[in-house]
Design a protein around this motif. Structure first.
Motif, PDB file in Angstrom:
ATOM      1  N   SER A  40       0.860  -1.328  -0.124  1.00  0.00           N
ATOM      2  CA  SER A  40      -0.073   0.165  -0.028  1.00  0.00           C
ATOM      3  C   SER A  40       0.832   1.224  -0.063  1.00  0.00           C
ATOM      4  CB  SER A  40      -0.995   0.026   1.200  1.00  0.00           C
ATOM      5  OG  SER A  40      -1.669   1.071   1.265  1.00  0.00           O
ATOM      6  N   HIS A  41       1.791   1.364   0.767  1.00  0.00           N
ATOM      7  CA  HIS A  41       2.875   2.568   0.855  1.00  0.00           C
ATOM      8  C   HIS A  41       3.440   2.575  -0.123  1.00  0.00           C
ATOM      9  CE1 HIS A  41       2.272   2.180   5.577  1.00  0.00           C
ATOM     10  NE2 HIS A  41       1.658   3.238   5.212  1.00  0.00           N
ATOM     11  N   GLN A  42       4.053   1.612  -0.920  1.00  0.00           N
ATOM     12  CA  GLN A  42       4.894   1.641  -2.035  1.00  0.00           C
ATOM     13  C   GLN A  42       4.037   2.268  -3.365  1.00  0.00           C
ATOM     14  OE1 GLN A  42       8.300   1.172  -2.416  1.00  0.00           O
ATOM     15  NE2 GLN A  42       8.167   1.747  -4.428  1.00  0.00           N
ATOM     16  N   VAL A  43       2.707   1.735  -3.467  1.00  0.00           N
ATOM     17  CA  VAL A  43       1.945   1.925  -4.497  1.00  0.00           C
ATOM     18  C   VAL A  43       1.873   3.383  -4.218  1.00  0.00           C
ATOM     19  CG1 VAL A  43      -0.386   1.854  -5.522  1.00  0.00           C
ATOM     20  CG2 VAL A  43       1.078  -0.212  -5.167  1.00  0.00           C
ATOM     21  N   ALA A  44       1.322   3.872  -3.098  1.00  0.00           N
ATOM     22  CA  ALA A  44       1.153   5.510  -2.859  1.00  0.00           C
ATOM     23  C   ALA A  44       2.365   6.148  -3.491  1.00  0.00           C
ATOM     24  CB  ALA A  44       0.710   5.525  -1.718  1.00  0.00           C
ATOM     25  N   ARG A  45       3.355   5.834  -3.246  1.00  0.00           N
ATOM     26  CA  ARG A  45       4.369   6.607  -3.584  1.00  0.00           C
ATOM     27  C   ARG A  45       4.920   6.479  -5.000  1.00  0.00           C
ATOM     28  NH1 ARG A  45       6.587   4.248   1.326  1.00  0.00           N
ATOM     29  NH2 ARG A  45       7.545   2.437   0.410  1.00  0.00           N
ATOM     30  N   MET A  46       4.581   5.402  -5.627  1.00  0.00           N
ATOM     31  CA  MET A  46       4.573   5.356  -6.954  1.00  0.00           C
ATOM     32  C   MET A  46       3.744   6.038  -7.718  1.00  0.00           C
ATOM     33  SD  MET A  46       6.094   1.533  -7.205  1.00  0.00           S
ATOM     34  CE  MET A  46       6.499   1.374  -9.087  1.00  0.00           C
ATOM     35  N   ALA A  47       2.433   6.032  -7.291  1.00  0.00           N
ATOM     36  CA  ALA A  47       1.388   6.776  -7.947  1.00  0.00           C
ATOM     37  C   ALA A  47       1.693   8.366  -7.900  1.00  0.00           C
ATOM     38  CB  ALA A  47       0.014   6.519  -7.396  1.00  0.00           C
ATOM     39  N   ALA A  48       2.012   8.963  -6.897  1.00  0.00           N
ATOM     40  CA  ALA A  48       2.582  10.176  -6.594  1.00  0.00           C
ATOM     41  C   ALA A  48       3.516  10.496  -7.522  1.00  0.00           C
ATOM     42  CB  ALA A  48       2.973  10.571  -5.212  1.00  0.00           C
ATOM     43  N   ARG A  49       4.296   9.803  -8.229  1.00  0.00           N
ATOM     44  CA  ARG A  49       5.260   9.820  -8.953  1.00  0.00           C
ATOM     45  C   ARG A  49       4.964   9.658 -10.458  1.00  0.00           C
ATOM     46  NH1 ARG A  49       9.058   5.743  -6.652  1.00  0.00           N
ATOM     47  NH2 ARG A  49      10.427   5.830  -8.459  1.00  0.00           N
ATOM     48  N   GLY A  50       3.507   9.358 -10.668  1.00  0.00           N
ATOM     49  CA  GLY A  50       3.096   9.119 -12.036  1.00  0.00           C
ATOM     50  C   GLY A  50       3.338   7.584 -12.677  1.00  0.00           C
ATOM     51  N   LEU A  51       3.969   6.859 -11.865  1.00  0.00           N
ATOM     52  CA  LEU A  51       4.309   5.556 -12.618  1.00  0.00           C
ATOM     53  C   LEU A  51       2.875   4.636 -12.395  1.00  0.00           C
ATOM     54  CD1 LEU A  51       7.738   5.130 -11.004  1.00  0.00           C
ATOM     55  CD2 LEU A  51       7.183   5.766 -13.344  1.00  0.00           C
ATOM     56  N   LEU A  52       2.233   4.718 -11.496  1.00  0.00           N
ATOM     57  CA  LEU A  52       0.945   3.826 -11.357  1.00  0.00           C
ATOM     58  C   LEU A  52      -0.242   4.626 -10.914  1.00  0.00           C
ATOM     59  CD1 LEU A  52       2.386   1.435  -8.322  1.00  0.00           C
ATOM     60  CD2 LEU A  52       2.271   1.069 -10.973  1.00  0.00           C
ATOM     61  N   ALA A  63       9.182   3.239 -17.889  1.00  0.00           N
ATOM     62  CA  ALA A  63       9.961   2.859 -16.914  1.00  0.00           C
ATOM     63  C   ALA A  63      10.285   1.534 -16.633  1.00  0.00           C
ATOM     64  CB  ALA A  63       9.673   3.590 -15.554  1.00  0.00           C
ATOM     65  N   ALA A  64       9.078   0.458 -16.728  1.00  0.00           N
ATOM     66  CA  ALA A  64       9.400  -0.651 -16.682  1.00  0.00           C
ATOM     67  C   ALA A  64      10.116  -1.337 -17.761  1.00  0.00           C
ATOM     68  CB  ALA A  64       7.867  -1.474 -16.440  1.00  0.00           C
ATOM     69  N   ALA A  65       9.807  -0.850 -18.908  1.00  0.00           N
ATOM     70  CA  ALA A  65      10.624  -1.548 -20.086  1.00  0.00           C
ATOM     71  C   ALA A  65      11.979  -1.194 -19.934  1.00  0.00           C
ATOM     72  CB  ALA A  65      10.090  -0.877 -21.325  1.00  0.00           C
ATOM     73  N   ARG A  66      12.577   0.000 -19.456  1.00  0.00           N
ATOM     74  CA  ARG A  66      13.768   0.451 -19.396  1.00  0.00           C
ATOM     75  C   ARG A  66      14.405  -0.270 -18.278  1.00  0.00           C
ATOM     76  NH1 ARG A  66      18.769   1.168 -20.583  1.00  0.00           N
ATOM     77  NH2 ARG A  66      19.845   2.713 -19.487  1.00  0.00           N
ATOM     78  N   ALA A  67      13.723  -0.428 -17.042  1.00  0.00           N
ATOM     79  CA  ALA A  67      14.371  -1.262 -15.888  1.00  0.00           C
ATOM     80  C   ALA A  67      14.729  -2.510 -16.512  1.00  0.00           C
ATOM     81  CB  ALA A  67      13.361  -1.192 -14.707  1.00  0.00           C
ATOM     82  N   ARG A  68      13.874  -3.112 -17.075  1.00  0.00           N
ATOM     83  CA  ARG A  68      14.028  -4.522 -17.415  1.00  0.00           C
ATOM     84  C   ARG A  68      15.185  -4.794 -18.311  1.00  0.00           C
ATOM     85  NH1 ARG A  68       9.117  -8.505 -19.542  1.00  0.00           N
ATOM     86  NH2 ARG A  68       8.663  -8.343 -17.278  1.00  0.00           N
TER      87      ARG A  68
END
Length: 198
Positions: free
Chosen positions: A101-113, A136-141
């Protein structure tokens, strides 16, 4: 090398694992692990921790993403329509509810989720990649696969990799059997697959 993580089937759809033989002592009881066996396990856990930390550092330097960011992005990149129910994502990552929950909230605030209406029942919400999240996911992979190729695949070679895959399969089967006697695992499986006969 492109990695595709297959969707986890419900337990009812899985092939029943073949029981691995137990090592028995002279009296028929399970044998106590020998020092050399425990040493092999300790070496494995030490090297695995070092490798995971090194991979995480390389990923952050190249993309600015944390390892937690990458795990969520990579799981969603393989999911249908790049989205998952929160419970399914927790099961895939083996995370606690509060951590996700906390990780999703942080990533949503950054526009990733983003959270979108659940397509199955309309009551909950799915976690979905945004356009920026997919990029971002494709680049990270790409970064992770190059690191794995250089550090792991080239170091071990085909024969050792085949043995590593065999060992991973054996452990996965053993963990499936252990989960059958774990009430927490059974509860999570029932919540996730209950409407699919699992």
């Amino acid at each position: 090398m492109t990695h595709h993580r297959p969707a986890t089937p419900p337990p009812s759809a899985r092939r029943a694992p073949t029981a691995a033989p137990e090592v028995l002592g002279a009296q028929g009881a399970a044998a106590v692990p020998r020092p050399a066996e425990l040493d092999a396990w300790r070496r494995h856990t030490t090297v695995h921790a070092q490798l995971a930390a090194h991979l995480a550092r390389e990923l952050t330097r190249a993309t600015g993403l944390s390892e937690a960011d990458h795990q969520i992005l990579d799981a969603l990149l393989d999911a249908p329509s790049n989205r998952m129910r929160a419970l399914e994502l927790r099961w895939t990552l083996q995370w606690e509810k509060s951590r996700l929950s906390h990780q999703v909230a942080r990533m949503a605030a950054r526009g990733l989720l983003e959270r979108v209406a659940c397509t199955k029942d309309g009551r909950g919400a799915d976690i979905s990649l945004t356009a920026a999240g997919r990029e971002a996911a494709a680049r990270a992979r790409e970064v992770r696969e190059e690191s794995v190729r250089r550090l792991v695949l080239e170091s071990l070679g085909p024969e050792r990799l085949a043995r590593l895959a065999e060992a991973a399969d054996l452990l996965a089967e053993r963990l499936d059997r252990a989960a059958e006697g774990d009430p927490a695992c059974q509860e999570a499986r029932a919540a996730l697959y209950g409407d699919e006969g699992g």
